[in-house]
Design a protein around this motif. Structure first.
Motif, mmCIF file in Angstrom:
data_model
loop_
_atom_site.group_PDB
_atom_site.id
_atom_site.type_symbol
_atom_site.label_atom_id
_atom_site.label_comp_id
_atom_site.label_asym_id
_atom_site.label_seq_id
_atom_site.Cartn_x
_atom_site.Cartn_y
_atom_site.Cartn_z
ATOM 1 N N SER A 80 0.822 -1.213 0.000
ATOM 2 C CA SER A 80 0.000 0.000 0.000
ATOM 3 C C SER A 80 0.854 1.260 0.000
ATOM 4 N N ASN A 81 2.083 1.180 0.515
ATOM 5 C CA ASN A 81 2.967 2.346 0.529
ATOM 6 C C ASN A 81 4.125 2.186 -0.455
ATOM 7 N N GLY A 82 3.986 1.225 -1.373
ATOM 8 C CA GLY A 82 5.029 1.021 -2.355
ATOM 9 C C GLY A 82 6.135 0.096 -1.880
ATOM 10 N N GLN A 83 6.073 -0.330 -0.635
ATOM 11 C CA GLN A 83 7.061 -1.240 -0.092
ATOM 12 C C GLN A 83 6.371 -2.537 0.289
ATOM 13 N N PRO A 84 7.127 -3.622 0.353
ATOM 14 C CA PRO A 84 6.499 -4.886 0.744
ATOM 15 C C PRO A 84 5.993 -4.816 2.177
ATOM 16 N N GLY A 85 4.844 -5.415 2.408
ATOM 17 C CA GLY A 85 4.266 -5.424 3.746
ATOM 18 C C GLY A 85 4.846 -6.546 4.586
ATOM 19 N N TYR A 86 4.347 -6.671 5.794
ATOM 20 C CA TYR A 86 4.757 -7.745 6.692
ATOM 21 C C TYR A 86 3.590 -8.688 6.865
ATOM 22 N N SER A 87 3.886 -9.977 6.853
ATOM 23 C CA SER A 87 2.834 -10.971 7.014
ATOM 24 C C SER A 87 2.343 -10.975 8.463
ATOM 25 N N GLN A 88 1.202 -11.593 8.656
ATOM 26 C CA GLN A 88 0.666 -11.722 10.012
ATOM 27 C C GLN A 88 1.610 -12.540 10.885
ATOM 28 N N ASN A 89 2.238 -13.556 10.309
ATOM 29 C CA ASN A 89 3.196 -14.354 11.076
ATOM 30 C C ASN A 89 4.396 -13.515 11.513
ATOM 31 N N GLU A 90 4.866 -12.647 10.618
ATOM 32 C CA GLU A 90 5.996 -11.779 10.964
ATOM 33 C C GLU A 90 5.600 -10.775 12.047
ATOM 34 N N GLN A 91 4.407 -10.196 11.926
ATOM 35 C CA GLN A 91 3.941 -9.262 12.947
ATOM 36 C C GLN A 91 3.793 -9.974 14.294
ATOM 37 N N ALA A 92 3.276 -11.195 14.263
ATOM 38 C CA ALA A 92 3.119 -11.969 15.492
ATOM 39 C C ALA A 92 4.474 -12.229 16.142
ATOM 40 N N ALA A 93 5.486 -12.554 15.335
ATOM 41 C CA ALA A 93 6.825 -12.797 15.867
ATOM 42 C C ALA A 93 7.396 -11.530 16.511
ATOM 43 N N MET A 94 7.136 -10.361 15.882
ATOM 44 C CA MET A 94 7.636 -9.089 16.437
ATOM 45 C C MET A 94 7.013 -8.791 17.790
ATOM 46 N N LEU A 95 5.736 -9.135 17.952
ATOM 47 C CA LEU A 95 5.014 -8.844 19.194
ATOM 48 C C LEU A 95 5.091 -9.980 20.209
ATOM 49 N N VAL B 116 3.272 -12.785 20.024
ATOM 50 C CA VAL B 116 1.904 -13.268 20.213
ATOM 51 C C VAL B 116 1.580 -14.235 19.081
ATOM 52 N N SER B 117 0.388 -14.810 19.128
ATOM 53 C CA SER B 117 -0.027 -15.741 18.084
ATOM 54 C C SER B 117 -0.473 -14.994 16.828
ATOM 55 N N ARG B 118 -0.487 -15.715 15.704
ATOM 56 C CA ARG B 118 -0.971 -15.133 14.465
ATOM 57 C C ARG B 118 -2.446 -14.765 14.584
ATOM 58 N N GLN B 119 -3.203 -15.550 15.362
ATOM 59 C CA GLN B 119 -4.621 -15.268 15.558
ATOM 60 C C GLN B 119 -4.812 -13.944 16.286
ATOM 61 N N ALA B 120 -3.938 -13.661 17.257
ATOM 62 C CA ALA B 120 -4.022 -12.383 17.977
ATOM 63 C C ALA B 120 -3.771 -11.211 17.027
ATOM 64 N N VAL B 121 -2.829 -11.397 16.119
ATOM 65 C CA VAL B 121 -2.545 -10.351 15.125
ATOM 66 C C VAL B 121 -3.729 -10.195 14.189
ATOM 67 N N ALA B 122 -4.311 -11.314 13.752
ATOM 68 C CA ALA B 122 -5.470 -11.239 12.856
ATOM 69 C C ALA B 122 -6.610 -10.470 13.516
ATOM 70 N N LYS B 123 -6.804 -10.700 14.811
ATOM 71 C CA LYS B 123 -7.859 -9.986 15.539
ATOM 72 C C LYS B 123 -7.572 -8.490 15.565
ATOM 73 N N ARG B 124 -6.311 -8.127 15.823
ATOM 74 C CA ARG B 124 -5.953 -6.710 15.876
ATOM 75 C C ARG B 124 -6.071 -6.056 14.510
ATOM 76 N N ILE B 125 -5.746 -6.804 13.457
ATOM 77 C CA ILE B 125 -5.877 -6.273 12.101
ATOM 78 C C ILE B 125 -7.345 -6.021 11.786
ATOM 79 N N LYS B 126 -8.222 -6.925 12.202
ATOM 80 C CA LYS B 126 -9.662 -6.746 11.992
ATOM 81 C C LYS B 126 -10.146 -5.495 12.735
ATOM 82 N N LEU B 127 -9.686 -5.323 13.982
ATOM 83 C CA LEU B 127 -10.038 -4.114 14.735
ATOM 84 C C LEU B 127 -9.480 -2.872 14.033
#
Length: 160
Positions: A72-87, A89-100
């Motif tokens: 969306s900003n011209g750069q590659p994004g981060y997957s939910q698994n990568e975001q989960a690893a950074m935080l 937490v589980s991938r499901q927790a990231v998916a919930k936050r993305i939905k919010l």
């Protein structure tokens, strides 16, 4: 035209200033420590704590939503698994936050259509309401904050 006020045929090149994420995070941390000092000077600032916590949560969820939008900003994004690893937490927790975050995105679109998202007058009114709900008198507010408190007290008196 010649002389001091002559038009410069070649204006100096201006390069866009780049603000790194680390710079931005450092600024935000300084602001939060400034809030701590503000509480020291004006303990009534504590009434804003829950709102600030919610804003940080919402903003993070919104950012995670945006980060999940690959490219969306011209750069590659981060997957939910990568975001989960950074935080950590589980991938499901990231998916919930993305939905919010997606829900916040929709509400932000509506709010920006109405003008400013955060209005100082509203923050003053929230301060007055928070202190009134706690049964605490505003002894340290500015003239405008005290006036907002008096306006809230008048509105409360009319409702009674």
């Amino acid at each position: 035209m010649t002389g001091r006020y002559a038009r410069n045929p070649r204006p100096p090149s201006r390069t866009a200033r780049v603000t790194e994420t680390s710079d931005y995070v450092a600024m935000l941390q300084r602001l939060l420590w400034g809030y701590a000092r503000r509480i020291g000077d004006d303990a009534a600032a504590l009434v804003h704590l829950r709102e600030l916590e919610q804003t940080l949560r919402d903003a993070t969820n919104y950012g995670m939503y945006l980060a999940n939008q690959r490219g969306s900003n011209g750069q590659p994004g981060y997957s939910q698994n990568e975001q989960a690893a950074m935080l950590g937490v589980s991938r499901q927790a990231v998916a919930k936050r993305i939905k919010l975050g997606e829900e916040i995105h929709v509400s932000q679109q509506i709010l920006t259509g109405r003008g400013a998202v955060v209005r100082i007058g509203d923050v003053r009114t929230q301060r007055a309401a928070g202190l009134a709900a706690a049964g605490v008198e505003d002894r340290t507010g500015s003239v405008r904050e005290l006036a907002a408190g008096n306006g809230a007290a008048l509105q409360e008196g009319k409702a009674s």
